[in-house]
Motif scaffolding. Structure first.
Motif, PDB file in Angstrom:
ATOM      1  N   HIS A 285      -1.148  -7.536   5.240  1.00  0.00           N
ATOM      2  CA  HIS A 285      -1.537  -6.742   4.076  1.00  0.00           C
ATOM      3  C   HIS A 285      -2.724  -5.850   4.403  1.00  0.00           C
TER       4      HIS A 285
ATOM      5  N   ALA B  57      -2.171  -1.870   4.331  1.00  0.00           N
ATOM      6  CA  ALA B  57      -2.830  -1.201   3.211  1.00  0.00           C
ATOM      7  C   ALA B  57      -3.802  -0.139   3.703  1.00  0.00           C
TER       8      ALA B  57
ATOM      9  N   THR C  27      -4.573  -2.563  -5.415  1.00  0.00           N
ATOM     10  CA  THR C  27      -3.619  -3.344  -4.638  1.00  0.00           C
ATOM     11  C   THR C  27      -3.425  -4.709  -5.280  1.00  0.00           C
TER      12      THR C  27
ATOM     13  N   THR D 212      -0.946  -6.938  -3.507  1.00  0.00           N
ATOM     14  CA  THR D 212      -0.100  -7.648  -2.545  1.00  0.00           C
ATOM     15  C   THR D 212      -0.913  -8.391  -1.486  1.00  0.00           C
ATOM     16  N   GLY D 213      -2.176  -8.598  -1.760  1.00  0.00           N
ATOM     17  CA  GLY D 213      -3.046  -9.351  -0.859  1.00  0.00           C
ATOM     18  C   GLY D 213      -4.462  -9.271  -1.377  1.00  0.00           C
TER      19      GLY D 213
ATOM     20  N   GLU E 108       0.260  -0.676  -1.591  1.00  0.00           N
ATOM     21  CA  GLU E 108       0.950  -1.946  -1.810  1.00  0.00           C
ATOM     22  C   GLU E 108       1.841  -2.301  -0.610  1.00  0.00           C
ATOM     23  N   ALA E 109       1.397  -3.286   0.154  1.00  0.00           N
ATOM     24  CA  ALA E 109       2.181  -3.793   1.287  1.00  0.00           C
ATOM     25  C   ALA E 109       3.017  -4.966   0.790  1.00  0.00           C
TER      26      ALA E 109
ATOM     27  N   ALA F  87       4.122  -7.939   2.759  1.00  0.00           N
ATOM     28  CA  ALA F  87       3.103  -8.928   3.109  1.00  0.00           C
ATOM     29  C   ALA F  87       2.988  -9.991   2.022  1.00  0.00           C
TER      30      ALA F  87
ATOM     31  N   ASP G  98       7.300  -1.236   0.673  1.00  0.00           N
ATOM     32  CA  ASP G  98       5.925  -0.871   1.010  1.00  0.00           C
ATOM     33  C   ASP G  98       5.694   0.607   0.726  1.00  0.00           C
TER      34      ASP G  98
END
Length: 369
Positions: free
Chosen positions: A88, A92, A121, A123-124, A182-183, A186, A205
């Motif tokens: 991530h 990112a 974000t 996603t992490g 946004e990954a 991940a 992603d």
């Protein structure tokens, strides 16, 4: 016979609303490998017919993903949570930096012109935040003010837009940027269950950046729609319908999407849009451009039905879903980029931006070209 005199019909005049700031440029970026849904099914070795149908009936053609490399047996194993967080961070920063530079390039601006960076974000988790990492990675002036919006999910791009629009209004002529990175790959859990399939069949992603400048005394912000108003609605009865929480069985964080969420969002779309338009003198029929989050086929269909929209109204929403999947908080900016390139928005046109996410939440903004 007595003549009946008809009262002349007066055209409705929208109420003048002071603008907060202006959207002057947009840029996007993706990373990883673009894969089709059938290719992904083969890469992940998914054979369950019910799970396969979720992928193949998603209205998604391709997505950009960074998947784990296959092991000696050719199997792509789930990554430990630590590896996912490292992925991530890397993706990112990479995607976010590229989207930011693409955005600034569109108005002939440079990183030296940036005065505020708001990063989004979900996603992490990063500390220091993504804004600090990107400032360091790109060599942006360390005096640049910044903010980070973390964990609000797919609706968060509009939450960030609200923040930066306010900052921009207080700093006329200065450049602020909303950056969504946004990954989603991940945050994947590769376990073959139906719960995971709903998520893994949907998200891709992507990163998107939006530049804002406010008009002020002696300052003309230039072209682009003016941001007029925001409206939000938290559907508290569905607070657990979309969530990202710890899965003890998998020993990692995992997304959950309730199958009923499209209908929940659709049933409440009118409430927040009516609130957004209240006091403006505008009706839904006055809105020329709709930029709706590419949340999924059923979500888009539910919004279309409940708001009385046409398929043309959501052409960019559908196109982004088809070409990128759901790229979470930046999805509506991918759609906005397509609208800008299309070049059909005329001076005076009104538009509504709409995002949906955990909470369950619907966020909206009213803009005018």
């Amino acid at each position: 016979m007595t003549a009946i005199l008809e009262r002349p019909v007066r055209a409705r005049v929208p109420v003048a609303i002071p603008a907060m700031s202006r959207m002057v440029a947009v840029g996007t970026a993706v990373t990883g490998t673009s894969v089709s849904q059938p290719e992904l099914l083969e890469l992940l070795g998914i054979e369950n017919p019910k799970v396969r149908s979720v992928y193949l009936n998603s209205a998604i053609a391709n997505r950009s993903l960074t998947l784990p490399e296959p092991d000696a047996d050719g199997v792509r194993r789930p990554e430990p949570q630590g590896d996912l967080l490292a992925k991530h961070k890397r993706l990112a920063v990479e995607m976010g930096g590229q989207a930011l530079q693409n955005c600034l390039k569109n108005i002939g601006a440079s990183l030296a012109d940036l005065r505020h960076l708001c990063c989004v974000t979900s996603t992490g988790f990063l500390t220091p935040g993504l804004s600090a990492l990107i400032i360091k990675d790109l060599g942006i002036d360390p005096h640049c003010s910044r903010s980070d919006i973390v964990g609000m999910g797919c609706n968060a791009g509009l939450n960030a837009l609200n923040v930066v629009a306010g900052w921009s209004a207080a700093h006329p002529g200065e450049l602020g940027v909303v950056l969504c990175a946004e990954a989603c790959s991940a945050a994947y859990a590769l376990d073959g269950t139906m719960r995971t399939a709903v998520v893994n069949s949907l998200f891709g992603d992507g990163a998107a950046a939006l530049a804002l400048v406010s008009d002020g005394p002696g300052v003309a912000a230039g072209s682009g729609p003016r941001i007029l108003k925001f409206a939000s609605f938290l559907i508290t009865d569905a607070i657990d319908a979309m969530r990202y929480d710890w899965d003890s069985d998998l020993d990692r964080f995992s997304f959950f999407l309730d199958p009923q969420i499209p209908y929940v969002v659709g049933a409440n779309a009118e409430t927040v849009v009516d609130r957004l338009l209240a006091g403006t003198g505008l009706r839904r029929s006055d809105i020329a451009h709709w930029l709706v989050h590419s949340g999924g086929k059923k979500v888009i269909d539910a919004v279309v039905v409940n708001l009385g929209l046409s398929r043309h109204d959501v052409r960019h929403t559908v196109g982004v879903l088809r070409d990128h999947g759901n790229v979470s908080s930046g999805s509506f900016l991918f759609s906005y980029e397509r609208l800008v390139r299309e070049g059909v928005a005329a001076p005076g046109d009104y538009g509504i931006l709409m995002t949906m996410g955990p909470g369950s939440t619907i966020e909206t903004a009213l803009v005018q070209w």
